[in-house]
Scaffold this motif. Structure first.
Motif, PDB file in Angstrom:
ATOM      1  N   ASP A  45     -21.050  29.541  57.945  1.00 15.21           N
ATOM      2  CA  ASP A  45     -21.706  28.638  56.997  1.00 15.21           C
ATOM      3  C   ASP A  45     -22.798  29.364  56.223  1.00 15.21           C
ATOM      4  OD1 ASP A  45     -20.064  26.655  57.991  1.00 15.21           O
ATOM      5  OD2 ASP A  45     -21.627  25.712  59.211  1.00 15.21           O
ATOM      6  N   ILE A  46     -23.579  30.163  56.921  1.00 16.48           N
ATOM      7  CA  ILE A  46     -24.660  30.903  56.265  1.00 16.48           C
ATOM      8  C   ILE A  46     -24.093  31.848  55.211  1.00 16.48           C
ATOM      9  CG2 ILE A  46     -26.412  32.699  56.635  1.00 16.48           C
ATOM     10  CD1 ILE A  46     -27.115  31.227  59.282  1.00 16.48           C
ATOM     11  N   ALA A  47     -23.014  32.529  55.525  1.00 16.41           N
ATOM     12  CA  ALA A  47     -22.402  33.441  54.549  1.00 16.41           C
ATOM     13  C   ALA A  47     -21.965  32.678  53.298  1.00 16.41           C
ATOM     14  CB  ALA A  47     -21.213  34.165  55.181  1.00 16.41           C
ATOM     15  N   LEU A  48     -21.367  31.504  53.476  1.00 17.80           N
ATOM     16  CA  LEU A  48     -20.953  30.692  52.330  1.00 17.80           C
ATOM     17  C   LEU A  48     -22.158  30.200  51.540  1.00 17.80           C
ATOM     18  CD1 LEU A  48     -18.106  28.602  53.988  1.00 17.80           C
ATOM     19  CD2 LEU A  48     -17.840  30.412  52.271  1.00 17.80           C
ATOM     20  N   MET A  49     -23.208  29.822  52.255  1.00 19.35           N
ATOM     21  CA  MET A  49     -24.417  29.357  51.577  1.00 19.35           C
ATOM     22  C   MET A  49     -25.043  30.472  50.748  1.00 19.35           C
ATOM     23  SD  MET A  49     -26.275  27.088  54.492  1.00 19.35           S
ATOM     24  CE  MET A  49     -25.298  26.061  55.564  1.00 19.35           C
TER      25      MET A  49
END
Length: 175
Positions: A45-49
């Motif tokens: 999720d952090i990578a996508l954010m």
């Protein structure tokens, strides 16, 4: 092999007029509401954010996993941390110096549910005010917010002078 540990230090977040100041510098939120539940993978999720230039998330529940909080902080993503209005003091005391915390938040459209407060929405506003006041006593470095359904009226605003930020969830659809 050496392991280096760098402590995550506190920051100061203030509200000045209609601006958020993070350590004295204007902070603009590029954010989303975030609820991954128990099965999500926050590292993905952090990578996508980061790819979407998200710098802030607003949670629906407190994140108690320090490794997760550290991951958000390392990625430069701040958190508007939702708190349980009936049990928040220990959480605030534990995480008030964590670099990921941008501000604390109580409620999510609670104004749509006076039935949760004996049929009187003013009971919610009194509780919200008491929670905000208490958080300010525990943590002088982070503002307190609420997520209000629609634009708050004068009664809401005047009932909660210790709420620093009024987030608004607006549903206009095609109208």
């Amino acid at each position: 092999l050496a392991l280096l540990v760098f402590p995550i230090s506190s920051q100061t977040v203030k509200i000045s007029g209609r601006q958020i100041l993070l350590n004295g510098q204007r902070y603009r939120i590029n954010g989303i509401c975030y609820s991954r539940g128990g099965s999500g993978n926050y590292t993905q999720d952090i990578a996508l954010m980061k790819e979407a230039n998200i710098n802030t998330i607003r949670t629906y529940n407190p994140i108690s996993d320090k490794a997760e909080l550290d991951a958000f902080a390392s990625a430069g993503i701040k958190i508007i941390m939702h708190l349980n209005e009936n049990d928040f003091e220990n959480y605030v005391n534990t995480y008030k110096t964590h670099q990921a915390i941008l501000m604390w938040e109580f409620g999510n459209e609670f104004n749509y549910h006076p039935d949760w407060f004996g049929g009187n929405i003013n009971t919610w506003y009194a509780k919200l005010q008491n929670c905000a006041k208490r958080v300010h006593e525990l943590d002088t470095n982070h503002p307190v917010s609420t997520a209000h359904g629609e634009v708050p009226d004068e009664n809401a605003l005047n009932s909660c002078p210790d709420v620093d930020v009024w987030g608004m969830n607006l549903y206009r659809w095609d109208d």
